[in-house]
Enzyme design. Structure first.
Site, PDB file in Angstrom:
ATOM      1  CE1 TYR A 132      -3.294   2.921   0.627  1.00 53.85           C
ATOM      2  CE2 TYR A 132      -1.856   3.497   2.473  1.00 53.85           C
ATOM      3  CZ  TYR A 132      -2.891   3.819   1.613  1.00 53.85           C
ATOM      4  OH  TYR A 132      -3.512   5.032   1.711  1.00 53.85           O
ATOM      5  CD  GLN A 171      -9.417   8.421   6.743  1.00 55.86           C
ATOM      6  OE1 GLN A 171      -9.638   9.123   7.722  1.00 55.86           O
ATOM      7  NE2 GLN A 171      -8.443   8.696   5.880  1.00 55.86           N
TER       8      GLN A 171
END
Length: 506
Positions: free
Chosen positions: A61, A417
């Protein structure tokens, strides 16, 4: 302890030691950060492992992918482009600059985390942060931008950009172009690749640093609250039943028992007048119970903050000894969010106590017959009237700002998120609250000093008398009226010095 003191009085901090609250406070000025050989080797091994994984085509990532919800898309082909892409889209903060003490403490906290060798950054990044901390350089970082999840992305991006010579920074306390500030401090602009940049921004180091600085001051302010309570009781001539050990042992709370013991030590030698009521107002009678509860909350929050300062809040993490790249959510700053909100609650109640004690001291119906607002000639002179009005405004502002930030979760980032802790706002709020509490304690100290001038007895307990002598040396009697805003701050400084010296002797 991570903090060492050299003969030159320049603090020396070893990353091989656990971070302490004292380390964070020391970082407000130039500090020497020691990177030992074992740390360098560990970081270099982590970096080599990252490069090997990339060469093998393993997905990582932020190195091979886009960021946040764009993880399913490929990132930039060149490492330097990947770095620029990350920092550019995150340099979006707003609001006033954070205090440089918080920014420099956050830099130390980030350096310490990266030194654990699990973030895959270059050793040169650690060297650059250490070199910065030797100087007065401090990036200009806006207050608003972090939601405390995926790390303090936006503020740490501003921090990193300043280290690259972009945006603004402070040198010797002067805000200026970041490139000029670097040059004046003898620093070179930081060079990064994609993984280095993500390692710098992808942790909650700003949250932990702000909470840690708040906690360091609150530990002092908690002791100051007990000291001022003892001085008030002594000057009024109160009895000491309210802190009797039989009473508090029956209560059964260890922290209240300890608080009462501290009060008894401060009041040792006091001579009650015998003309006070059988039962004092709660602002005196219930001090052990109130400050004992504060002590319990303070201890729990301190432990959480220290664990965060000494943990790793990055993503992903690299474990070369097990050939693992692990993606997860250590950057989710929930522990410190709760700890900081708990701290704020305790700080505000401690402020309520100080404001009510000030009100007791200025009221002629409850202060043993001293003149109203401690004025030498009421009407012709006004004593601490303005100080009390300002204290009322301060406590009202503290109460208004005490809404827990950790409960304000809002989904963002295309629901990548989808729940966030807002730990950064919780920590910054706690930092603001303890600074306000200092002013309330300074206000009460000015009133205690003025009470002596208008007829209150001097403290009869030696511990209380010694502090009063220091306040009297620093604060002149209020006659005639004069501006008192600087006196309040000076009194707060005296109190900080008193308890700091007591802590050094413990």
């Amino acid at each position: 302890m991570g903090l060492i003191q050299e003969q030159t009085c320049v603090p020396v901090i070893s990353v091989a030691e656990a971070r302490t609250l004292a380390d964070l406070e020391a970082a407000a000025g130039p500090v020497e950060v020691v990177l030992d050989p074992a740390t360098r080797n560990r970081v270099a091994e982590g970096r080599e492992f990252v490069m090997r994984c990339l060469a093998e085509g393993r997905p990582i990532y932020g190195a091979t992918t886009g960021f946040g919800p764009l993880v399913g898309f490929s990132g930039r082909d060149e490492d330097t482009d990947q770095c620029e892409n990350l920092l550019s889209h995150l340099t979006a903060g707003q609001g006033p600059d954070l205090p440089t003490s918080i920014v420099r403490a956050a830099t130390l906290a980030r350096l310490s985390s990266l030194a654990r060798g699990r973030s895959g950054v270059s050793v040169s990044v650690l060297d650059a942060l250490a070199e910065m901390l030797k100087t007065t350089f401090a990036p200009a970082v806006p207050r608003l931008g972090s939601v405390g999840a995926s790390g303090d992305l936006v503020p740490l991006a501003h921090l990193t950009q300043a280290l690259k010579g972009r945006g603004y920074a402070y040198a010797d306390g002067v805000r200026q172009d970041a490139g000029d500030a670097l040059a004046s401090c003898g620093l070179r602009p930081l060079e990064l690749d994609g993984r280095d940049a993500l390692g710098l921004v992808n942790g909650v180091s700003l949250t932990a640093a702000a909470a840690g600085l708040a906690m360091a001051q609150f530990i002092r302010s908690h002791r100051i609250a007990g000291l001022l309570s003892a001085m008030l009781a002594d000057q009024l001539g109160c009895g000491t039943d309210f802190c009797d050990h039989h009473l508090l042992e029956a209560f059964g709370h260890p922290e209240a028992i300890a608080e009462a013991a501290d009060l008894r030590a401060r009041l040792r030698g006091t001579r009650p007048t015998g003309d006070r009521p059988l039962q004092e107002p709660y602002t005196i009678r219930c001090v052990p119970q109130l400050l004992g509860a504060v002590r319990a909350s303070l201890g729990q929050a301190r432990d959480v903050i220290l664990r965060d300062l000494n943990g790793i809040s990055d993503n992903p993490l690299f474990f070369p000894e097990d050939n693992l790249v692990v993606h997860g959510g250590n950057f989710f700053g929930q522990p410190v969010a709760f700890a900081a909100d708990t701290m704020t609650t305790a700080v505000v109640q401690t402020g309520n106590l100080a404001e009510r004690q000030l009100d007791l001291l200025v009221d002629p119906h409850r202060n043993g017959g001293l003149p109203p607002v401690l004025a030498t000639e009421p009407g012709r002179q006004h004593g601490v009237q303005g100080v009390q009005i300002a204290a009322t405004a301060i406590i009202a502002d503290m109460r208004r700002s005490a809404v827990p930030a950790s409960l304000q979760s809002l989904p963002t980032n295309l629901h990548n998120q989808d729940i966030v802790p807002f730990g950064t706002q919780a920590a910054l709020n706690a930092f603001d609250q303890v600074r306000s509490l200092r002013l309330l304690h300074g206000s009460l100290a000015v009133a205690l000093r003025q009470a002596i001038h208008v007829g209150a007895r001097r403290p009869t307990a030696p511990a209380c008398a010694d502090v009063m002598e220091r306040l009297m040396d620093a604060i002149a009697p209020i006659e005639p009226d004069r501006p008192l805003h600087e006196d309040v701050r000076r009194a707060a400084d005296v109190l900080d010095d008193v308890v700091a010296s007591q802590q050094d002797n413990d």
